[in-house]
Motif scaffolding. Structure first.
Motif, mmCIF file in Angstrom:
data_model
loop_
_atom_site.group_PDB
_atom_site.id
_atom_site.type_symbol
_atom_site.label_atom_id
_atom_site.label_comp_id
_atom_site.label_asym_id
_atom_site.label_seq_id
_atom_site.Cartn_x
_atom_site.Cartn_y
_atom_site.Cartn_z
ATOM 1 N N ASN A 241 0.889 -1.206 -0.033
ATOM 2 C CA ASN A 241 -0.064 -0.078 0.026
ATOM 3 C C ASN A 241 0.884 1.320 0.035
ATOM 4 O O ASN A 241 1.936 1.295 0.788
ATOM 5 C CB ASN A 241 -0.823 0.040 1.459
ATOM 6 N N GLY A 242 0.571 2.062 -0.876
ATOM 7 C CA GLY A 242 1.182 3.587 -1.080
ATOM 8 C C GLY A 242 1.111 4.525 0.344
ATOM 9 O O GLY A 242 2.124 5.068 0.525
ATOM 10 N N SER B 238 2.090 -3.204 -6.527
ATOM 11 C CA SER B 238 2.165 -2.487 -5.252
ATOM 12 C C SER B 238 3.429 -1.917 -4.983
ATOM 13 O O SER B 238 3.504 -0.891 -4.201
ATOM 14 C CB SER B 238 1.710 -3.692 -4.189
ATOM 15 N N SER C 179 3.016 1.460 -6.263
ATOM 16 C CA SER C 179 2.470 2.273 -5.230
ATOM 17 C C SER C 179 3.256 2.747 -4.209
ATOM 18 O O SER C 179 3.071 3.924 -3.681
ATOM 19 C CB SER C 179 1.099 1.538 -4.818
ATOM 20 N N GLN D 278 5.675 5.480 -5.321
ATOM 21 C CA GLN D 278 5.100 6.654 -5.398
ATOM 22 C C GLN D 278 4.682 7.357 -4.031
ATOM 23 O O GLN D 278 5.028 8.467 -3.799
ATOM 24 C CB GLN D 278 3.529 6.453 -6.225
ATOM 25 N N SER E 62 -4.411 7.967 -4.899
ATOM 26 C CA SER E 62 -3.295 7.663 -5.500
ATOM 27 C C SER E 62 -2.891 8.613 -6.387
ATOM 28 O O SER E 62 -1.539 8.791 -6.711
ATOM 29 C CB SER E 62 -3.758 6.353 -6.325
#
Lengths: 252, 252, 252, 252, 252, 252
Positions: free
Chosen positions: A24-25, A52, A55, A58, D55
């Protein structure tokens, strides 16, 4: 984008690395604010896959930590994908022979040093336009894991493969391979002797040595011993530890 | 499926509750093994939506913790959805009037006690076939948040609404509403006086009082004061705290 | 894109509708090949949200079934979103008054018939360029659910609201509202009498009547009675029924 | 984290805004490198929901564009969630009365200026620790959409609501509301007259006026007229336009 | 966590296995309530990947069915990942030689029986703390698929590889390899003769034989013949079959 | 489902191909309306994985473009998965030897032409029931990439492998392999000479030649030279180009 891991190694400093198992980001961006130099998305044992990992990258990018990946296996397809996604370091499990080490390096480097295919879809956004290609071969850290008896038997040949920046030790697998139980923060004399050998042989070749740890206290000791990359547990392990401690404070 | 929160309250015990901001089933199942009695998916301030709440519920279900949700708002559509997904408790922000409290209860209860629509898509799998409908109105905890000056002004009217099982206090919003800074683990005398009033008025009506806390130590003290549901931070906060502590141990 | 539901109604035929609770485009495309005229994404009691509805629509689109949605609540934000995503029909729960029916119609129609905002992000791709705006008000089916005693009390006023194409009956909620247990495929005389009244009043106004059913056999009977939209269970219910039947055949 | 939109407005400059309909962090980070001052996640007509907005925010954050959201509706639950996720501006559709404008402002501001609940899960990571609360009320842009005849009738009352930083005009809905076809880049004299009135009334109150456009050329003209926030199409529209142009070059 | 598959085999009973092609935790939890002993996530031909397999495992875990995976290929990276995620059995396609069988076993077993790497991120939560490592090598079922002429040619050598618990037959690929059409529930004498040979050779070595089937009736017959693991279609196939049957009942 | 790529090649026409790097079904359906004959999901350098490819396929299916995939690597597991998902063409990077080309063909064809395993979970829905198996070997395009010096050295042997329908040239990797910088739309004489050789050798064997391009203008020229599949940038590149052009028009 500077590679804090390689910069620290160039200056002889040790790196404090975090480990991401939660796909999870958002959890990645929280970890990115804890004070780690680098964060490694664990695609081997973590609950992670390629998207993932993207993400997580990021999430961590605005916070200046260096993004790395432990790939699930020494396979050029996934190595290329995580590098294109922006990994500045690749930790690869179960590198047991010089040939495997050579395959790993080849997958991580553009020609003529390797056979990586060009298309840095996210990595290309680092730095000034066009600069990624010029610097990638130099900036990306290639880090095979030495974690089996076979790898120890082939140690010098593995380390002699050109292009290896560091090695990473998995104490559980190393123990298993030697007939011991899987665990971290090991104190068995035969294990420490192996660590000394790794540090010595790598030292000769200007290769950094990393280690997976269960606590900051043990990691500190290992830095004192000469390790240059230390990971402490992973995101979910730190969360569980924190939750148990607070519940104990409440109930105790 | 027993509701550990309502069971504890029936026996006069306090509940230790965890709080989920990370939208992921794996992190939820890790939290579910830490020793909490219940876990609340925070759809208001957490990085959560309906489908991530479903994933969190799936992750926690085998571990026997009671699933709850803090809904984003007092809106019957989302309240119905999280109950159908299996929430055994609904914490609802910003309930400031008796009318709002009545709307909340109505959304949580099947007729004739309320107007909840029937279709417990995941909740129906709890217990024996067919039993969910018979027990839902009794088993589900309805918990409005009392966190504004307006709610305090309307306190008795709110608490007199039939069907309220507990209230939950958000110290940050309560402080903001009274002209103070937002923070947890408050010690201001005027706040503690409010807590005393809440405990007294709820005590009269057999309503439990819950509180959001920043530490197990403070939560323990509040249980001593009479609170019956105490949350400590959230998953990502515990992770960050744990990571910082280990990094400090390493670097210190 | 023709609306098979409205076309069938214009010709006096009944529609066989499927119901999607599984939030996945692949299961939607399988259901789209079973022979249904239309498929409704159930955002109220199904495990669905907006983006899963989009995936389901994408999955069903090549197969020519008409996409519909049961929205979670009579709220203009989500109604606008599912229409923009391409829903050709909106089934709305718990429409109990003429005012609520009017709000539903208003949210589904562009001015001057309603207040829908323009931006058909996916819906605009149906048909020839530019044609969507010209046909949307005419083609989209607006279908309030009549499923409470209050709605029955206000029936004529609700049905008199201009712009209603059909109504949909939820037998579980209808029963609950009248003090009976929640179930489908009901045979109680007082329920059948209500169905007759609904068919008669809707018939006067050229409004179709739909019903949720648990079996094709019961649905067939109801079509004989005059219902013009019949749903049978949902995707996961059909799957569970199929699995149990095959396991019984194996074990029996 | 500076708000480039409010900074530009304070200096009398116009802002170039991008619009995100694709629910993906990667496409957001590509858009974030095109040269926009701000990017708005369109949760009303775009294929977006809350988690996709998160996101997109994560994707754009390293690139220094200011994150904004167009919420699906004037509803405090979702407004609070996108602000907590880090939105520095909220564009709200269909604000038609002063009361609605007041509700919007209230949902966007902490007490005493509003009733926003405290819990900036991602927004709190901007800037120095603790600073977000102190600056949020001042830094966040509140931008109601003026896009109906009713809103024009109530214009002065809406603009007099304290706390409005800008307004945003949706030319399609505005046209629809006045009996015209929905389109962008309008040239009808009666529309331009409305724009002049909006610019004049907003100018009196130091409120910026934004506009949705279909081309950079038209947007440039509108900046000349006095508009201070101009959006050009959206991500998928720019992609489609680009693809068609290249295909035409190839086939032509 | 008991392995119902291996327990049944130890007692000479046949296992009824379900097959998951829909990449969703909710559909998995519905299938988990149908009465299967085990559920296999089909990562080869199903619409599944690693993270969807994790979701399916989370969905099925509370219901006591044994989780298995058909991996996409005989590749140690993905085999390790699904075992770490909690698979209690690995069905591997296209095992055609003893060497391939040996590679499969090696990837599934910790040293000294194999080379699996240690890090059971989800699997470690089964049973008491620490117990997973001690029992994994014994509890996990290793099941190569025998589905080609080449595999039949090498049958005895494959079955002699230590560590194989069962084999699984794919009738479509087996037929294709022998020049027949791909289908299930085959009755060709040459196929049945092959089945007899497989049952006989496996019987000698205490290895169970599994088969993919299209109906419970055929599966029942095959259990009578000696098969010990029978799968019936998959989740989406059962759903489609159920939907068609109900539509036929309605329309017929 | 017709394969527009193979149909065009059979008729001697060139195909205009789009390239998908954004892992989203909505952006795929927008690209599918731009006028491309085929769309290729780039799983090698694009931000794509298996499930995002499925979403992209679902998005493009109603619009009649032919779905293809560039796989991340010449690995039978992923090749089988994308074909089962409905890919009508497989572009495979880094095919450098005849043996690798043979492995690629084998993974793409059912016996007796290859070793593909049967289970076309989505692909089976194309065309009439049962027809997919009969036509797949003929309809699916197998397209190795020729992009290294090694591949050029082995060119004739690679092209002589039965079952190759086309080749695809990656100008960046080809350049890198020859000691040049990575870029598209190359004009170096030695590169053009290589292109001529490829066209000539492929022409002899009725194999089409494809090329990745940065502009429609260059692609047009290459079609004139004899190329039969031309791609222009990718979805995100076209979006970025479009955004920059509009911003320039606004600011210029």
């Amino acid at each position: 984008m500077p590679n804090k891991v390689k910069d620290a190694w160039a200056q002889g400093r040790a790196v404090v690395n975090g480990w991401l198992a939660i796909p999870n980001g958002y959890s990645a961006e929280v970890m990115a604010q804890a004070g780690f130099d680098s964060l490694t998305v664990d695609m081997q044992h973590g609950v992670q896959d390629y998207l993932s990992a993207v993400s997580c990258f990021q999430g961590m990018q605005p916070h200046g930590v260096t993004p790395m990946v432990r790939v699930p296996w020494n396979e050029p397809g996934i190595i290329g994908k995580v590098l294109d996604a922006g990994a500045m370091g690749v930790i690869c499990p179960m590198v047991n022979t010089a040939e495997q080490a050579q395959q790993l390096v080849s997958a991580c480097r553009y020609p003529p040093e390797g056979t990586r295919s060009f298309g840095p879809i996210r990595a290309g956004i680092y730095g000034e336009a066009g600069s990624y290609f010029e610097t990638a071969n130099r900036d990306i850290a290639v880090i095979p894991m030495i974690e089996t008896k076979q790898a120890l038997d082939n140690l010098e040949a593995i380390l002699d493969v050109p292009g290896i920046d560091g090695i990473y030790v998995g104490p559980s697998d190393l123990g298993l391979s030697l007939g011991m139980a899987p665990k971290l923060d090991r104190e068995e004399p035969e294990i420490l002797k192996i660590y000394e050998r790794l540090l010595k042989e790598c030292g000769k070749r200007d290769i950094a040595v990393g280690l997976h740890n269960a606590s900051g206290a043990y990691a500190k000791k290992m830095i004192g011993m000469g390790f240059k990359l230390t990971t402490i547990l992973n995101d979910s392990g730190l969360m569980l530890q924190g939750a148990k401690a607070q519940i104990a404070a409440l109930r105790g």
